[in-house]
Design a protein around this motif. Structure first.
Motif, PDB file in Angstrom:
ATOM      1  N   TYR A  26      40.605 -16.555   0.784  1.00 42.47           N
ATOM      2  CA  TYR A  26      40.874 -17.522  -0.059  1.00 42.47           C
ATOM      3  C   TYR A  26      41.301 -17.605  -1.210  1.00 42.47           C
ATOM      4  CZ  TYR A  26      39.101 -13.485  -1.817  1.00 42.47           C
ATOM      5  OH  TYR A  26      38.527 -11.805  -1.735  1.00 42.47           O
ATOM      6  N   ARG A  27      41.635 -19.258  -2.209  1.00 41.63           N
ATOM      7  CA  ARG A  27      42.590 -19.076  -3.384  1.00 41.63           C
ATOM      8  C   ARG A  27      41.362 -18.728  -4.485  1.00 41.63           C
ATOM      9  NH1 ARG A  27      47.003 -19.401  -1.071  1.00 41.63           N
ATOM     10  NH2 ARG A  27      47.656 -20.737   0.408  1.00 41.63           N
ATOM     11  N   VAL A  28      42.285 -18.199  -5.334  1.00 42.20           N
ATOM     12  CA  VAL A  28      41.374 -17.593  -6.307  1.00 42.20           C
ATOM     13  C   VAL A  28      41.914 -17.733  -7.660  1.00 42.20           C
ATOM     14  CG1 VAL A  28      41.309 -15.116  -8.249  1.00 42.20           C
ATOM     15  CG2 VAL A  28      41.359 -15.521  -5.578  1.00 42.20           C
ATOM     16  N   SER A  29      41.104 -18.481  -8.637  1.00 43.64           N
ATOM     17  CA  SER A  29      41.102 -19.060 -10.004  1.00 43.64           C
ATOM     18  C   SER A  29      42.333 -20.460  -9.825  1.00 43.64           C
ATOM     19  CB  SER A  29      42.336 -17.940 -10.976  1.00 43.64           C
ATOM     20  OG  SER A  29      41.166 -17.814 -11.770  1.00 43.64           O
ATOM     21  N   ARG A  30      41.785 -20.985  -8.366  1.00 42.92           N
ATOM     22  CA  ARG A  30      42.448 -22.101  -8.920  1.00 42.92           C
ATOM     23  C   ARG A  30      41.678 -23.720  -9.234  1.00 42.92           C
ATOM     24  NH1 ARG A  30      46.620 -22.220  -4.601  1.00 42.92           N
ATOM     25  NH2 ARG A  30      47.660 -20.974  -4.706  1.00 42.92           N
ATOM     26  N   ARG A  31      42.338 -24.984  -9.330  1.00 49.21           N
ATOM     27  CA  ARG A  31      41.890 -26.194  -9.145  1.00 49.21           C
ATOM     28  C   ARG A  31      41.296 -26.578  -8.121  1.00 49.21           C
ATOM     29  NH1 ARG A  31      45.321 -29.198 -13.893  1.00 49.21           N
ATOM     30  NH2 ARG A  31      44.978 -27.788 -15.400  1.00 49.21           N
ATOM     31  N   PRO A  32      40.074 -26.825  -7.815  1.00 46.24           N
ATOM     32  CA  PRO A  32      39.899 -27.562  -6.476  1.00 46.24           C
ATOM     33  C   PRO A  32      40.725 -29.375  -6.276  1.00 46.24           C
ATOM     34  CG  PRO A  32      38.054 -26.697  -7.069  1.00 46.24           C
ATOM     35  CD  PRO A  32      38.815 -26.513  -8.441  1.00 46.24           C
ATOM     36  N   LEU A  33      40.386 -29.622  -7.677  1.00 49.20           N
ATOM     37  CA  LEU A  33      41.784 -31.232  -7.848  1.00 49.20           C
ATOM     38  C   LEU A  33      42.141 -30.549  -8.920  1.00 49.20           C
ATOM     39  CD1 LEU A  33      37.547 -32.733  -7.366  1.00 49.20           C
ATOM     40  CD2 LEU A  33      39.080 -32.604  -6.172  1.00 49.20           C
ATOM     41  N   PRO A  34      43.533 -31.281  -8.880  1.00 43.55           N
ATOM     42  CA  PRO A  34      44.113 -30.610  -9.425  1.00 43.55           C
ATOM     43  C   PRO A  34      44.923 -31.559 -10.903  1.00 43.55           C
ATOM     44  CG  PRO A  34      45.353 -30.746  -6.858  1.00 43.55           C
ATOM     45  CD  PRO A  34      43.627 -31.467  -6.848  1.00 43.55           C
ATOM     46  N   GLU A  35      43.773 -33.155 -10.578  1.00 43.70           N
ATOM     47  CA  GLU A  35      43.709 -34.042 -11.811  1.00 43.70           C
ATOM     48  C   GLU A  35      43.048 -33.511 -12.792  1.00 43.70           C
ATOM     49  OE1 GLU A  35      41.197 -35.896  -8.002  1.00 43.70           O
ATOM     50  OE2 GLU A  35      43.076 -34.869  -8.737  1.00 43.70           O
ATOM     51  N   VAL A  43      38.602 -20.459  -4.466  1.00 39.91           N
ATOM     52  CA  VAL A  43      38.612 -22.113  -3.559  1.00 39.91           C
ATOM     53  C   VAL A  43      38.562 -21.111  -2.080  1.00 39.91           C
ATOM     54  CG1 VAL A  43      39.815 -24.104  -3.720  1.00 39.91           C
ATOM     55  CG2 VAL A  43      39.239 -23.025  -5.838  1.00 39.91           C
ATOM     56  N   PHE A  44      38.134 -21.946  -1.345  1.00 35.83           N
ATOM     57  CA  PHE A  44      37.852 -22.596   0.715  1.00 35.83           C
ATOM     58  C   PHE A  44      39.129 -23.874   0.390  1.00 35.83           C
ATOM     59  CE2 PHE A  44      35.616 -19.289  -1.084  1.00 35.83           C
ATOM     60  CZ  PHE A  44      35.775 -18.388   0.475  1.00 35.83           C
ATOM     61  N   THR A  45      40.447 -24.049   0.204  1.00 33.81           N
ATOM     62  CA  THR A  45      40.748 -25.789   0.554  1.00 33.81           C
ATOM     63  C   THR A  45      40.445 -26.317   1.912  1.00 33.81           C
ATOM     64  OG1 THR A  45      42.659 -24.476   1.218  1.00 33.81           O
ATOM     65  CG2 THR A  45      42.716 -24.773  -1.323  1.00 33.81           C
ATOM     66  N   LYS A  46      41.121 -25.334   3.146  1.00 32.29           N
ATOM     67  CA  LYS A  46      40.219 -26.323   3.766  1.00 32.29           C
ATOM     68  C   LYS A  46      38.581 -26.738   4.098  1.00 32.29           C
ATOM     69  CE  LYS A  46      44.648 -24.720   6.696  1.00 32.29           C
ATOM     70  NZ  LYS A  46      45.284 -23.724   7.389  1.00 32.29           N
ATOM     71  N   ALA A  47      37.306 -25.840   3.987  1.00 29.84           N
ATOM     72  CA  ALA A  47      36.832 -26.275   3.947  1.00 29.84           C
ATOM     73  C   ALA A  47      36.132 -26.860   2.773  1.00 29.84           C
ATOM     74  CB  ALA A  47      35.776 -24.928   4.265  1.00 29.84           C
ATOM     75  N   LYS A  48      37.063 -27.221   1.539  1.00 33.47           N
ATOM     76  CA  LYS A  48      36.758 -27.620   0.938  1.00 33.47           C
ATOM     77  C   LYS A  48      35.522 -26.720  -0.191  1.00 33.47           C
ATOM     78  CE  LYS A  48      37.936 -32.163   0.031  1.00 33.47           C
ATOM     79  NZ  LYS A  48      37.736 -33.514   0.151  1.00 33.47           N
ATOM     80  N   VAL A  49      35.331 -25.626  -0.225  1.00 36.97           N
ATOM     81  CA  VAL A  49      34.657 -24.967  -0.491  1.00 36.97           C
ATOM     82  C   VAL A  49      34.660 -24.564  -2.278  1.00 36.97           C
ATOM     83  CG1 VAL A  49      32.716 -23.175   0.035  1.00 36.97           C
ATOM     84  CG2 VAL A  49      33.314 -24.522   1.177  1.00 36.97           C
ATOM     85  N   ALA A  50      33.985 -24.533  -2.975  1.00 38.24           N
ATOM     86  CA  ALA A  50      34.235 -24.234  -4.633  1.00 38.24           C
ATOM     87  C   ALA A  50      33.496 -23.195  -5.392  1.00 38.24           C
ATOM     88  CB  ALA A  50      34.688 -25.151  -5.813  1.00 38.24           C
ATOM     89  N   VAL A  51      33.397 -22.194  -5.849  1.00 35.92           N
ATOM     90  CA  VAL A  51      32.582 -21.071  -6.023  1.00 35.92           C
ATOM     91  C   VAL A  51      33.281 -21.085  -6.842  1.00 35.92           C
ATOM     92  CG1 VAL A  51      31.668 -18.887  -5.203  1.00 35.92           C
ATOM     93  CG2 VAL A  51      32.465 -19.909  -3.505  1.00 35.92           C
ATOM     94  N   PHE A  52      32.018 -21.044  -7.861  1.00 33.20           N
ATOM     95  CA  PHE A  52      31.556 -20.627  -9.469  1.00 33.20           C
ATOM     96  C   PHE A  52      30.498 -18.962 -10.025  1.00 33.20           C
ATOM     97  CE2 PHE A  52      32.736 -25.203  -8.796  1.00 33.20           C
ATOM     98  CZ  PHE A  52      33.795 -24.626 -10.200  1.00 33.20           C
ATOM     99  N   VAL A  53      31.593 -18.329 -10.341  1.00 32.91           N
ATOM    100  CA  VAL A  53      30.326 -16.811 -10.905  1.00 32.91           C
ATOM    101  C   VAL A  53      30.107 -17.356 -12.041  1.00 32.91           C
ATOM    102  CG1 VAL A  53      30.327 -14.209 -11.226  1.00 32.91           C
ATOM    103  CG2 VAL A  53      31.834 -15.404  -9.191  1.00 32.91           C
ATOM    104  N   ASP A  54      29.418 -17.472 -12.501  1.00 26.10           N
ATOM    105  CA  ASP A  54      28.762 -17.651 -13.621  1.00 26.10           C
ATOM    106  C   ASP A  54      28.062 -16.432 -14.483  1.00 26.10           C
ATOM    107  OD1 ASP A  54      29.573 -20.098 -13.734  1.00 26.10           O
ATOM    108  OD2 ASP A  54      27.775 -20.747 -13.008  1.00 26.10           O
ATOM    109  N   GLY A  55      28.615 -16.254 -15.778  1.00 26.34           N
ATOM    110  CA  GLY A  55      27.787 -15.124 -16.755  1.00 26.34           C
ATOM    111  C   GLY A  55      26.475 -15.613 -16.978  1.00 26.34           C
ATOM    112  N   CYS A  56      25.651 -14.662 -17.294  1.00 22.11           N
ATOM    113  CA  CYS A  56      24.249 -14.698 -17.851  1.00 22.11           C
ATOM    114  C   CYS A  56      24.034 -15.786 -18.905  1.00 22.11           C
ATOM    115  CB  CYS A  56      23.534 -13.762 -17.413  1.00 22.11           C
ATOM    116  SG  CYS A  56      22.801 -13.717 -15.713  1.00 22.11           S
ATOM    117  N   TYR A  57      24.755 -14.901 -20.421  1.00 21.95           N
ATOM    118  CA  TYR A  57      24.974 -15.461 -21.287  1.00 21.95           C
ATOM    119  C   TYR A  57      26.248 -16.621 -21.315  1.00 21.95           C
ATOM    120  CZ  TYR A  57      25.833 -16.028 -25.858  1.00 21.95           C
ATOM    121  OH  TYR A  57      25.524 -16.190 -27.160  1.00 21.95           O
ATOM    122  N   TRP A  58      26.592 -16.854 -20.918  1.00 23.17           N
ATOM    123  CA  TRP A  58      27.837 -18.170 -21.108  1.00 23.17           C
ATOM    124  C   TRP A  58      27.416 -19.744 -20.525  1.00 23.17           C
ATOM    125  CZ3 TRP A  58      31.020 -17.261 -25.100  1.00 23.17           C
ATOM    126  CH2 TRP A  58      31.171 -15.847 -25.583  1.00 23.17           C
TER     127      TRP A  58
END
Length: 136
Positions: A26-35, A43-58
């Motif tokens: 995978y790619r790390v800390s990338r914009r799935p959509l450049p714009e 980011v899994f670019t070919k599969a078009k899957v974006a993963v976000f790890v969310d902090g419980c507080y934030w």
């Protein structure tokens, strides 16, 4: 506040290790959509899957044991977290409209279980088969 990292947090590193152990790349800390000025943690670019790890507080975890509202300057933090949640929803909507699958993982989740969920989705979209060894 300076100690709060925007990448390479403990939960992100644990998830990346678990995903990598399943043979996914995978790619790390990338914009799935450049714009779109939003960065996904994995980011899994070919599969078009974006993963976000969310902090419980934030990000305002829905589980009461994981989200404790601030007692100091509570109105500011309530508004800040509400804004984060609105941005998360908008990001998900925009990515889905562009054909992406969005996966959100809470920092308190079991990262091995989350990694398996991610692998199922990525492989289901036809990319990143597990690495196999030819040794033997």
């Amino acid at each position: 506040m300076r100690a709060n990292r925007n990448r390479d947090t403990g939960p992100e590193l644990r998830l990346r290790t678990a995903v990598h152990a399943l043979g996914l790349r995978y790619r790390v800390s990338r914009r799935p959509l450049p714009e779109l000025r939003r960065t996904a943690d994995l980011v899994f670019t070919k599969a078009k899957v974006a993963v976000f790890v969310d902090g419980c507080y934030w990000h305002g975890c829905p589980e009461p044991a994981h989200f404790r509202p601030s007692q100091r300057n509570s109105e500011f933090w309530r508004d800040k977290i509400a804004t984060n949640q609105e941005r998360d929803q908008e990001t998900g909507r925009l990515l889905r409209e562009a054909g992406w699958v969005v996966i959100r993982v809470w920092e308190h989740e079991n990262m091995a279980v989350a990694a398996a969920r991610i692998a199922d989705i990525v492989r289901g979209r036809g990319q990143d088969r597990p690495i196999t060894s030819n040794a033997g």
